[in-house]
Design a protein around this motif. Structure first.
Motif, PDB file in Angstrom:
ATOM      1  N   PRO A   1       0.791  -1.217   0.000  1.00 15.83           N
ATOM      2  CA  PRO A   1       0.000   0.000   0.000  1.00 15.83           C
ATOM      3  C   PRO A   1       0.834   1.283   0.000  1.00 15.83           C
ATOM      4  CG  PRO A   1      -0.644  -1.472   1.817  1.00 15.83           C
ATOM      5  CD  PRO A   1       0.504  -2.080   1.107  1.00 15.83           C
ATOM      6  N   ARG A   2       2.075   1.190   0.478  1.00 15.99           N
ATOM      7  CA  ARG A   2       2.911   2.406   0.491  1.00 15.99           C
ATOM      8  C   ARG A   2       3.175   2.907  -0.921  1.00 15.99           C
ATOM      9  NH1 ARG A   2       5.432  -0.313   5.132  1.00 15.99           N
ATOM     10  NH2 ARG A   2       4.754   0.868   6.948  1.00 15.99           N
ATOM     11  N   ALA A   3       3.284   1.998  -1.877  1.00 21.84           N
ATOM     12  CA  ALA A   3       3.507   2.403  -3.269  1.00 21.84           C
ATOM     13  C   ALA A   3       2.330   3.199  -3.835  1.00 21.84           C
ATOM     14  CB  ALA A   3       3.753   1.170  -4.136  1.00 21.84           C
ATOM     15  N   TYR A   4       1.183   3.112  -3.162  1.00 25.43           N
ATOM     16  CA  TYR A   4      -0.023   3.818  -3.606  1.00 25.43           C
ATOM     17  C   TYR A   4      -0.383   4.970  -2.675  1.00 25.43           C
ATOM     18  CZ  TYR A   4      -0.257  -0.234  -6.584  1.00 25.43           C
ATOM     19  OH  TYR A   4       0.058  -1.202  -7.500  1.00 25.43           O
ATOM     20  N   GLY A   5       0.554   5.375  -1.828  1.00 24.77           N
ATOM     21  CA  GLY A   5       0.334   6.517  -0.952  1.00 24.77           C
ATOM     22  C   GLY A   5      -0.076   6.175   0.464  1.00 24.77           C
ATOM     23  N   GLY A   6      -0.121   4.908   0.808  1.00 25.80           N
ATOM     24  CA  GLY A   6      -0.475   4.501   2.168  1.00 25.80           C
ATOM     25  C   GLY A   6       0.635   4.803   3.152  1.00 25.80           C
ATOM     26  N   VAL A   7       0.266   4.976   4.415  1.00 23.40           N
ATOM     27  CA  VAL A   7       1.237   5.326   5.445  1.00 23.40           C
ATOM     28  C   VAL A   7       1.434   4.179   6.440  1.00 23.40           C
ATOM     29  CG1 VAL A   7       1.788   6.988   7.264  1.00 23.40           C
ATOM     30  CG2 VAL A   7       0.616   7.751   5.189  1.00 23.40           C
ATOM     31  N   GLY A   8       0.347   3.590   6.917  1.00 28.14           N
ATOM     32  CA  GLY A   8       0.442   2.477   7.852  1.00 28.14           C
ATOM     33  C   GLY A   8       0.890   2.872   9.237  1.00 28.14           C
ATOM     34  N   ASN A   9       0.594   4.117   9.650  1.00 30.17           N
ATOM     35  CA  ASN A   9       1.048   4.596  10.959  1.00 30.17           C
ATOM     36  C   ASN A   9      -0.030   4.543  12.039  1.00 30.17           C
ATOM     37  OD1 ASN A   9      -0.637   6.726  10.315  1.00 30.17           O
ATOM     38  ND2 ASN A   9       0.972   8.271  10.265  1.00 30.17           N
ATOM     39  N   GLY A  10      -1.214   4.046  11.706  1.00 35.19           N
ATOM     40  CA  GLY A  10      -2.277   3.923  12.700  1.00 35.19           C
ATOM     41  C   GLY A  10      -3.138   5.161  12.864  1.00 35.19           C
ATOM     42  N   THR A  11      -2.804   6.247  12.180  1.00 35.16           N
ATOM     43  CA  THR A  11      -3.623   7.462  12.281  1.00 35.16           C
ATOM     44  C   THR A  11      -4.100   7.952  10.918  1.00 35.16           C
ATOM     45  OG1 THR A  11      -1.650   8.852  12.338  1.00 35.16           O
ATOM     46  CG2 THR A  11      -2.602   8.242  14.451  1.00 35.16           C
ATOM     47  N   ALA A  12      -3.255   7.873   9.895  1.00 41.92           N
ATOM     48  CA  ALA A  12      -3.655   8.309   8.554  1.00 41.92           C
ATOM     49  C   ALA A  12      -4.662   7.315   7.978  1.00 41.92           C
ATOM     50  CB  ALA A  12      -2.437   8.403   7.650  1.00 41.92           C
ATOM     51  N   ASN A  13      -5.629   7.821   7.213  1.00 42.28           N
ATOM     52  CA  ASN A  13      -6.603   6.946   6.562  1.00 42.28           C
ATOM     53  C   ASN A  13      -5.969   6.377   5.296  1.00 42.28           C
ATOM     54  OD1 ASN A  13      -8.752   5.802   5.095  1.00 42.28           O
ATOM     55  ND2 ASN A  13     -10.212   7.146   6.099  1.00 42.28           N
ATOM     56  N   ASP A  14      -5.792   5.070   5.250  1.00 43.85           N
ATOM     57  CA  ASP A  14      -5.122   4.391   4.140  1.00 43.85           C
ATOM     58  C   ASP A  14      -6.093   3.771   3.140  1.00 43.85           C
ATOM     59  OD1 ASP A  14      -2.341   4.703   5.072  1.00 43.85           O
ATOM     60  OD2 ASP A  14      -3.006   3.458   6.744  1.00 43.85           O
ATOM     61  N   THR A  15      -7.365   4.085   3.244  1.00 47.55           N
ATOM     62  CA  THR A  15      -8.384   3.473   2.381  1.00 47.55           C
ATOM     63  C   THR A  15      -8.093   3.704   0.912  1.00 47.55           C
ATOM     64  OG1 THR A  15     -10.037   3.768   4.109  1.00 47.55           O
ATOM     65  CG2 THR A  15     -10.851   3.318   1.905  1.00 47.55           C
ATOM     66  N   THR A  16      -7.790   4.945   0.527  1.00 40.82           N
ATOM     67  CA  THR A  16      -7.550   5.260  -0.886  1.00 40.82           C
ATOM     68  C   THR A  16      -6.376   4.453  -1.434  1.00 40.82           C
ATOM     69  OG1 THR A  16      -8.447   7.477  -0.562  1.00 40.82           O
ATOM     70  CG2 THR A  16      -7.073   7.137  -2.504  1.00 40.82           C
ATOM     71  N   ALA A  17      -5.322   4.319  -0.649  1.00 39.92           N
ATOM     72  CA  ALA A  17      -4.156   3.546  -1.089  1.00 39.92           C
ATOM     73  C   ALA A  17      -4.511   2.074  -1.257  1.00 39.92           C
ATOM     74  CB  ALA A  17      -3.020   3.708  -0.091  1.00 39.92           C
ATOM     75  N   LEU A  18      -5.263   1.519  -0.332  1.00 39.29           N
ATOM     76  CA  LEU A  18      -5.657   0.110  -0.435  1.00 39.29           C
ATOM     77  C   LEU A  18      -6.579  -0.122  -1.626  1.00 39.29           C
ATOM     78  CD1 LEU A  18      -6.086  -0.588   3.358  1.00 39.29           C
ATOM     79  CD2 LEU A  18      -4.403  -1.646   1.859  1.00 39.29           C
ATOM     80  N   LEU A  19      -7.496   0.807  -1.869  1.00 37.20           N
ATOM     81  CA  LEU A  19      -8.375   0.689  -3.037  1.00 37.20           C
ATOM     82  C   LEU A  19      -7.572   0.771  -4.329  1.00 37.20           C
ATOM     83  CD1 LEU A  19     -11.447   2.823  -1.892  1.00 37.20           C
ATOM     84  CD2 LEU A  19     -11.371   0.338  -2.218  1.00 37.20           C
ATOM     85  N   ALA A  20      -6.566   1.639  -4.382  1.00 34.79           N
ATOM     86  CA  ALA A  20      -5.714   1.748  -5.564  1.00 34.79           C
ATOM     87  C   ALA A  20      -4.919   0.465  -5.781  1.00 34.79           C
ATOM     88  CB  ALA A  20      -4.770   2.946  -5.424  1.00 34.79           C
TER      89      ALA A  20
END
Length: 75
Positions: A1-20
């Motif tokens: 997910p990081r390649a798609y903008g995900g952070v994985g820090n427990g506070t940022a919303n990573d939904t868009t990255a996971l959907l991508a």
């Protein structure tokens, strides 16, 4: 997910990255998606999984956490 903008820090919303990531996997005809270490916040009502031709796997330290009600989904 990081390649798609995900952070994985427990506070940022990573939904868009996971959907991508899911969309890219589907566009490639399927595959394996790997969730690395981290706490990945998701808006669970946005993640509609179609399990045709792809697999979701992850690190033992990876967690998917719902951003609204804070329930942990550990895989």
């Amino acid at each position: 997910p990081r390649a798609y903008g995900g952070v994985g820090n427990g506070t940022a919303n990573d939904t868009t990255a996971l959907l991508a990531m899911i969309a890219a996997c589907k566009a490639a005809g399927g595959g394996v998606m790997y969730i690395p270490d981290g706490t990945w916040m998701v808006d669970s009502n946005q993640l509609l999984f179609d399990f045709s031709n792809w697999v979701l796997t992850g690190s033992k330290k990876a967690k998917l956490k719902r951003s609204k009600n804070q329930n942990l989904l550990t895989y």
